[in-house]
Write an enzyme that holds these catalytic residues in place. Sequence first.
Site, PDB file in Angstrom:
ATOM      1  N   THR A 137       0.872  -1.173   0.000  1.00 40.66           N
ATOM      2  CA  THR A 137       0.000   0.000   0.000  1.00 40.66           C
ATOM      3  C   THR A 137       0.908   1.221   0.000  1.00 40.66           C
ATOM      4  O   THR A 137       1.575   1.521   0.997  1.00 40.66           O
ATOM      5  CB  THR A 137      -0.928   0.021   1.224  1.00 40.66           C
ATOM      6  OG1 THR A 137      -1.815  -1.102   1.162  1.00 40.66           O
ATOM      7  CG2 THR A 137      -1.765   1.296   1.252  1.00 40.66           C
ATOM      8  N   LYS A 212      -7.356   1.654  -3.212  1.00 42.07           N
ATOM      9  CA  LYS A 212      -7.041   1.286  -1.828  1.00 42.07           C
ATOM     10  C   LYS A 212      -7.210   2.487  -0.901  1.00 42.07           C
ATOM     11  O   LYS A 212      -7.631   2.341   0.255  1.00 42.07           O
ATOM     12  CB  LYS A 212      -5.609   0.745  -1.749  1.00 42.07           C
ATOM     13  CG  LYS A 212      -5.172   0.333  -0.342  1.00 42.07           C
ATOM     14  CD  LYS A 212      -6.011  -0.797   0.222  1.00 42.07           C
ATOM     15  CE  LYS A 212      -5.599  -1.178   1.650  1.00 42.07           C
ATOM     16  NZ  LYS A 212      -4.303  -1.846   1.733  1.00 42.07           N
ATOM     17  N   LYS A 280       0.024   5.405   8.370  1.00 43.18           N
ATOM     18  CA  LYS A 280       0.776   5.547   7.134  1.00 43.18           C
ATOM     19  C   LYS A 280      -0.182   5.648   5.947  1.00 43.18           C
ATOM     20  O   LYS A 280      -0.044   6.519   5.082  1.00 43.18           O
ATOM     21  CB  LYS A 280       1.732   4.368   6.964  1.00 43.18           C
ATOM     22  CG  LYS A 280       2.615   4.415   5.719  1.00 43.18           C
ATOM     23  CD  LYS A 280       2.061   3.638   4.537  1.00 43.18           C
ATOM     24  CE  LYS A 280       2.085   2.148   4.778  1.00 43.18           C
ATOM     25  NZ  LYS A 280       1.665   1.371   3.582  1.00 43.18           N
TER      26      LYS A 280
END
Length: 329
Positions: A137, A212, A280
């Site tokens: 990711t 995502k 993050k």
Amino acid sequence: MQPWSAPWRLAGRSGSLYAPGQSPSILRQSSQHSRSETSTMTKVAFIGLGVMGFPMAGHLAAAGHDVTVYNRTPAKAETWIGQHKGSAAATPREAAASAEIVFSCVGNDDDLRGVILGGEGAFAGMGEGSILVDNTTASAEVARELAARGAESGIAFIDAPVSGGQAGAENGQLTVMCGGDQAAFERARPVIDAFARAVTLMGPVGAGQLTKMVNQICIAGLLQGLSEGMNFGQKAGLDMERVIDVISKGAAQSWQMENRAATMCEGKFDFGFAVDWMRKDLGICLAEAQNNGARLPVTALVDQFYAQVQARGGNRWDTSSLMYLMAND
């Protein structure tokens, strides 16, 4: 409308995207196909054996592929070899040498550049016509950067972040959101199927990462709402087991409710995806929103709540630990 998305259109109920003139039937959910359709062994490499990569690489080996792994900590690679058929390499370049498809699953943009670029990076070992499938990711920006670098050597790049958490990786039931060239996607999809329940091409390079981001934005809001609701019910003296049973049959139902509500009420937050990683991811979302003009007020607020969880020592707690703030403030 962003330039990368202009030529892509929704393909039916699946939410896949296809270019004008292409049949939407070309882009398929892997759940519609048996994994036995992958009739030939593929030589693959897997770079990054964390909580996600370790089992993902294992599923590739179990599916009959010839797997070479690389991990920054060699002991983790040796542990993997002890559990699965395959081999380990000393560098990403060695792991990727002669591989048809190279998978990567590391921490962030800088980690990704570190294992892909440079003299010992994966690109240095990959040949023309090979494919790099990145399951990290990361940002859409780094995906486009690496795709451009790979193209210089005839290497295709697919950004393919996953959803489903550690349990999904271990059970081979991940949802994979891909961005890249359709021909490369069609070649890689049967191999990706080894660890996935659904694989969808969302558009050109970067589209997987952007999808995502949508996923993480939605999860952040859901978990905050669920935390507030569960805390409210507890403060009101309700039988929360019965509350969850009732409302999970109505409009409030969600995966998070069905899988996390009960454990949240019990103060258990050790179910995989950590707060550090969620922060993050939300940072990536907020940075992208600065670029595209999207407003993310709830996401920004939840990000700060997660910062408070970190300050209380919950860095490795799972993302449902927002409940801790509700119950202890």
